[in-house]
Design a protein around this motif. Structure first.
Motif, PDB file in Angstrom:
ATOM      1  N   GLN A  64       0.935  -1.408  -0.125  1.00 41.69           N
ATOM      2  CA  GLN A  64       0.021  -0.127   0.116  1.00 41.69           C
ATOM      3  C   GLN A  64       0.910   1.236   0.032  1.00 41.69           C
ATOM      4  N   THR A  65       1.892   1.121   0.799  1.00 41.38           N
ATOM      5  CA  THR A  65       2.878   2.209   0.867  1.00 41.38           C
ATOM      6  C   THR A  65       3.530   2.484  -0.782  1.00 41.38           C
ATOM      7  N   LEU A  66       3.921   1.458  -1.210  1.00 37.57           N
ATOM      8  CA  LEU A  66       4.717   1.592  -2.484  1.00 37.57           C
ATOM      9  C   LEU A  66       3.767   2.013  -3.626  1.00 37.57           C
ATOM     10  N   GLU A  67       2.409   1.935  -3.536  1.00 36.66           N
ATOM     11  CA  GLU A  67       1.633   2.434  -4.337  1.00 36.66           C
ATOM     12  C   GLU A  67       1.379   3.892  -4.747  1.00 36.66           C
ATOM     13  N   ARG A  68       1.837   4.591  -3.496  1.00 34.41           N
ATOM     14  CA  ARG A  68       1.921   5.862  -3.691  1.00 34.41           C
ATOM     15  C   ARG A  68       3.083   6.618  -4.494  1.00 34.41           C
ATOM     16  N   HIS A  69       2.830   7.155  -5.471  1.00 32.37           N
ATOM     17  CA  HIS A  69       3.491   7.673  -6.680  1.00 32.37           C
ATOM     18  C   HIS A  69       4.873   8.609  -6.168  1.00 32.37           C
ATOM     19  N   GLN A  70       4.500   9.340  -5.040  1.00 28.95           N
ATOM     20  CA  GLN A  70       5.514  10.394  -4.729  1.00 28.95           C
ATOM     21  C   GLN A  70       6.548   9.812  -3.597  1.00 28.95           C
ATOM     22  N   LEU A  71       6.738   8.440  -3.405  1.00 27.54           N
ATOM     23  CA  LEU A  71       7.590   8.133  -2.653  1.00 27.54           C
ATOM     24  C   LEU A  71       9.178   8.236  -3.001  1.00 27.54           C
ATOM     25  N   GLU A  78      12.883   7.136  -3.807  1.00 26.28           N
ATOM     26  CA  GLU A  78      13.649   6.056  -4.214  1.00 26.28           C
ATOM     27  C   GLU A  78      14.123   5.306  -2.878  1.00 26.28           C
ATOM     28  N   ARG A 130      11.447   3.293  -1.114  1.00 31.43           N
ATOM     29  CA  ARG A 130      11.046   2.153  -2.032  1.00 31.43           C
ATOM     30  C   ARG A 130      11.996   1.321  -1.855  1.00 31.43           C
TER      31      ARG A 130
END
Length: 183
Positions: free
Chosen positions: A67-74, A76, A79
């Protein structure tokens, strides 16, 4: 004539006592059998509860990471950290399933033991690393005092399962901070 009646009553009484004794023995055996079955069902329920708990923890962690990885503004770096956590949880799940399968084979008698010489210190170190990673413990949480020269003859897989279970229980039932010593 009186003697015949008395003998008849004695035989009836003996037959009644034998029948009563037989019925009571059957009842006692049934109670013992039922008590064993109840204990077995409780043990199975405890096992299922334990397995369910052990599976849910890494699955919840994996779900949170996804769910956290699905955020686009994370960033690198974040990630990469989440992917490492996911890899560790997947490895933990895989090892847990392997241990359950090994224990199941041992209990069912389908496991063929392969006795060979084992270096104890190396095996204990490997098991302690597994438990330390699993509980995210610091390196000094598990102290090992086993000479490198100590060797035993055993099945390495079965012994590893036993050691992992012992160390796992030591972690679960220790006070914080966890401190385990293996001698």
């Amino acid at each position: 004539w009186e003697l015949a009646r008395v003998t008849e009553h004695v035989w009836l009484m003996v037959a009644g006592i034998c029948s009563f004794t037989f019925i009571m023995a059957v009842v006692v055996l049934l109670v013992v059998f039922l008590a064993r079955e109840i204990r077995e069902v409780r043990r199975q329920d405890t096992f299922i509860d334990s397995v369910t708990h052990e599976l849910k923890s890494p699955l919840a962690s994996l779900q949170l990471c996804v769910q956290t990885l699905e955020r686009h503004q994370l960033p690198e770096e974040k990630r990469s950290q989440l992917l490492q956590m996911m890899g560790a949880d997947i490895e933990r799940l895989s090892l847990f399933v392997d241990h359950i399968l090994q224990a199941s084979r041992v209990v069912s008698g389908k496991y063929s033991y392969q006795v060979k010489e084992i270096q104890c210190a190396a095996l204990v170190k490997r098991c302690s690393e597994y438990v330390r990673e699993r509980y995210r413990l610091p390196e000094d949480a598990v102290k090992i005092d086993i000479p490198d020269s100590l060797r035993v003859y055993s099945d390495s897989t079965a012994l590893e399962v036993v050691l992992n279970n012992l160390l796992d229980n030591a972690c679960k039932y220790s006070n914080d901070p966890v401190s385990i010593e293996v001698h």
